[in-house]
Design a protein around this motif. Structure first.
Motif, mmCIF file in Angstrom:
data_model
loop_
_atom_site.group_PDB
_atom_site.id
_atom_site.type_symbol
_atom_site.label_atom_id
_atom_site.label_comp_id
_atom_site.label_asym_id
_atom_site.label_seq_id
_atom_site.Cartn_x
_atom_site.Cartn_y
_atom_site.Cartn_z
ATOM 1 N N LYS A 79 18.907 27.565 -58.361
ATOM 2 C CA LYS A 79 19.781 28.403 -57.531
ATOM 3 C C LYS A 79 20.069 29.727 -58.224
ATOM 4 O O LYS A 79 20.170 30.772 -57.573
ATOM 5 N N ARG A 80 20.208 29.684 -59.548
ATOM 6 C CA ARG A 80 20.415 30.910 -60.303
ATOM 7 C C ARG A 80 19.182 31.818 -60.222
ATOM 8 O O ARG A 80 19.300 33.031 -60.070
ATOM 9 N N VAL A 81 18.001 31.215 -60.350
ATOM 10 C CA VAL A 81 16.761 31.989 -60.277
ATOM 11 C C VAL A 81 16.673 32.698 -58.932
ATOM 12 O O VAL A 81 16.424 33.913 -58.856
ATOM 13 N N PHE A 82 16.901 31.962 -57.849
ATOM 14 C CA PHE A 82 16.737 32.527 -56.515
ATOM 15 C C PHE A 82 17.871 33.489 -56.156
ATOM 16 O O PHE A 82 17.652 34.440 -55.392
ATOM 17 N N PHE A 83 19.061 33.269 -56.700
ATOM 18 C CA PHE A 83 20.142 34.233 -56.456
ATOM 19 C C PHE A 83 19.795 35.588 -57.051
ATOM 20 O O PHE A 83 19.917 36.627 -56.394
ATOM 21 N N MET A 84 19.336 35.586 -58.309
ATOM 22 C CA MET A 84 18.987 36.842 -58.962
ATOM 23 C C MET A 84 17.782 37.485 -58.294
ATOM 24 O O MET A 84 17.728 38.710 -58.128
ATOM 25 N N PHE A 85 16.819 36.664 -57.907
ATOM 26 C CA PHE A 85 15.641 37.184 -57.207
ATOM 27 C C PHE A 85 16.066 37.878 -55.918
ATOM 28 O O PHE A 85 15.596 38.986 -55.605
ATOM 29 N N SER A 86 16.968 37.261 -55.184
ATOM 30 C CA SER A 86 17.430 37.829 -53.916
ATOM 31 C C SER A 86 18.227 39.110 -54.134
ATOM 32 O O SER A 86 18.082 40.087 -53.385
ATOM 33 N N LEU A 87 19.057 39.121 -55.162
ATOM 34 C CA LEU A 87 19.878 40.297 -55.463
ATOM 35 C C LEU A 87 18.999 41.501 -55.793
ATOM 36 O O LEU A 87 19.218 42.606 -55.279
ATOM 37 N N ILE A 88 18.008 41.307 -56.630
ATOM 38 C CA ILE A 88 17.123 42.408 -57.030
ATOM 39 C C ILE A 88 16.236 42.839 -55.869
ATOM 40 O O ILE A 88 16.001 44.041 -55.674
ATOM 41 N N THR A 89 15.740 41.880 -55.091
ATOM 42 C CA THR A 89 14.930 42.217 -53.922
ATOM 43 C C THR A 89 15.722 43.088 -52.958
ATOM 44 O O THR A 89 15.217 44.107 -52.459
ATOM 45 N N LEU A 90 16.960 42.709 -52.694
ATOM 46 C CA LEU A 90 17.818 43.484 -51.793
ATOM 47 C C LEU A 90 18.023 44.893 -52.327
ATOM 48 O O LEU A 90 17.940 45.878 -51.567
ATOM 49 N N TYR A 91 18.268 45.018 -53.627
ATOM 50 C CA TYR A 91 18.482 46.334 -54.239
ATOM 51 C C TYR A 91 17.233 47.210 -54.098
ATOM 52 O O TYR A 91 17.337 48.393 -53.724
#
Length: 297
Positions: A95-107
């Protein structure tokens, strides 16, 4: 705590040396080989000969072997579990991996969209369905392996080894960040923008090291690095960047050479740290970043 996870295996400090020395030796050899070479012209010639898909595969594909070799070394020689190389938690927190992945993708999507809206003359629509699908299949498989290798090597294997050897946290944080940054010295962006871009590369290493130590695991760094490289490879590339792909957009403008290239290090990364600090309720900053590595009992 994360650095202490390195003890979960058959210790012997020599076991931490061959993989980093071997990889860094390849980097130094590549830098020596490229001295006096027009990198842009060489890349253009190779792309013309091989095509972008094959050039991309040859450029990034070896990291699949590097990752397999590193994990084999850790598992078989060091006899450390991949989980303890990844995190201090009982199991890897995806969940941590995908949260950070999603945050950076959005940015990346938002900032690229804003730049495209403000400076449309600097972008060229490059979307070709067949070429893009080929790129997407290769990139989705290979790029996360490339970024995972770098994280497992620098923020994992090297950070744990240096931490156990020096009994400190700040020394491995600084050393791995500097070496990680210097690894990118041969990138075409350095020649195009100037050596001051190394502040960005070293700053990125420092940011990834901080979130690894504060979060007691590599999950956030793995998510950040995978998103940063994968989304960039798919969304927008340029003739002067390390990734040459059939991305959706081509940036045709001149690269930024001023203070604006340092904004991620001094503005964006601190904002990420604040978001993660609040979300994961980090505490004990002084001890986790500058404290002594706990002795083995």
């Amino acid at each position: 705590m994360y650095i202490e996870q390195g003890r979960k295996g058959k210790l012997g400090m020599w076991k931490y040396l061959p993989v980093p020395i071997g990889f860094l030796g390849l980097i130094v050899f590549n830098l020596m080989f490229s001295q006096g070479v027009d990198i842009d012209a060489l890349m253009a010639e190779q792309i013309e000969t091989l095509g972008k898909p094959l050039f991309f595969l040859i450029s990034v594909g070896p990291f699949v072997i590097f990752l397999a070799g590193l994990l084999f070394w850790v598992k078989v020689v060091h006899q450390q579990s991949i989980t303890s190389l990844t995190t201090s938690r009982e199991k890897i927190d995806w969940k941590r991996v995908f949260f950070m992945f999603s945050l950076i993708t959005l940015y990346i999507l938002i900032t690229t969209g804003i730049l495209y809206y403000l400076f449309p003359e600097d972008f060229q629509l490059n979307f070709e369905p067949e070429a893009f699908i080929t790129l997407a299949i290769m990139a989705i498989i290979i790029v996360p392996m490339q970024t995972s290798f770098e994280e497992y090597l620098f923020r994992g294997h090297m950070m744990q080894g240096l931490g156990l050897a020096t009994k400190t946290r700040w020394i491995p944080l600084i050393v791995t960040s500097v070496i990680f940054g210097m690894m990118h010295f041969g990138n075409p962006e350095v020649a195009k923008i100037g050596p001051h871009i190394m502040v960005y590369y070293i700053g990125t290493g420092l940011f990834l090291g901080i979130i690894t130590l504060m979060d007691e695991g590599l999950e956030l760094a793995l998510g950040f690095h995978a998103a940063n490289n994968l989304v960039t490879a798919l969304l927008v590339t340029s003739s002067w960047t390390a990734f040459q792909t059939d991305s959706i957009l081509l940036y045709t403008g001149e690269p930024e050479t001023g203070i604006e290239i340092l904004i991620p290090v001094f503005v964006v990364f601190p904002i990420y740290i604040i978001i993660l600090w609040k979300k994961y309720k980090w505490s004990g900053w002084k001890d986790k970043l500058f404290g002594k590595v706990k002795p083995e009992f």
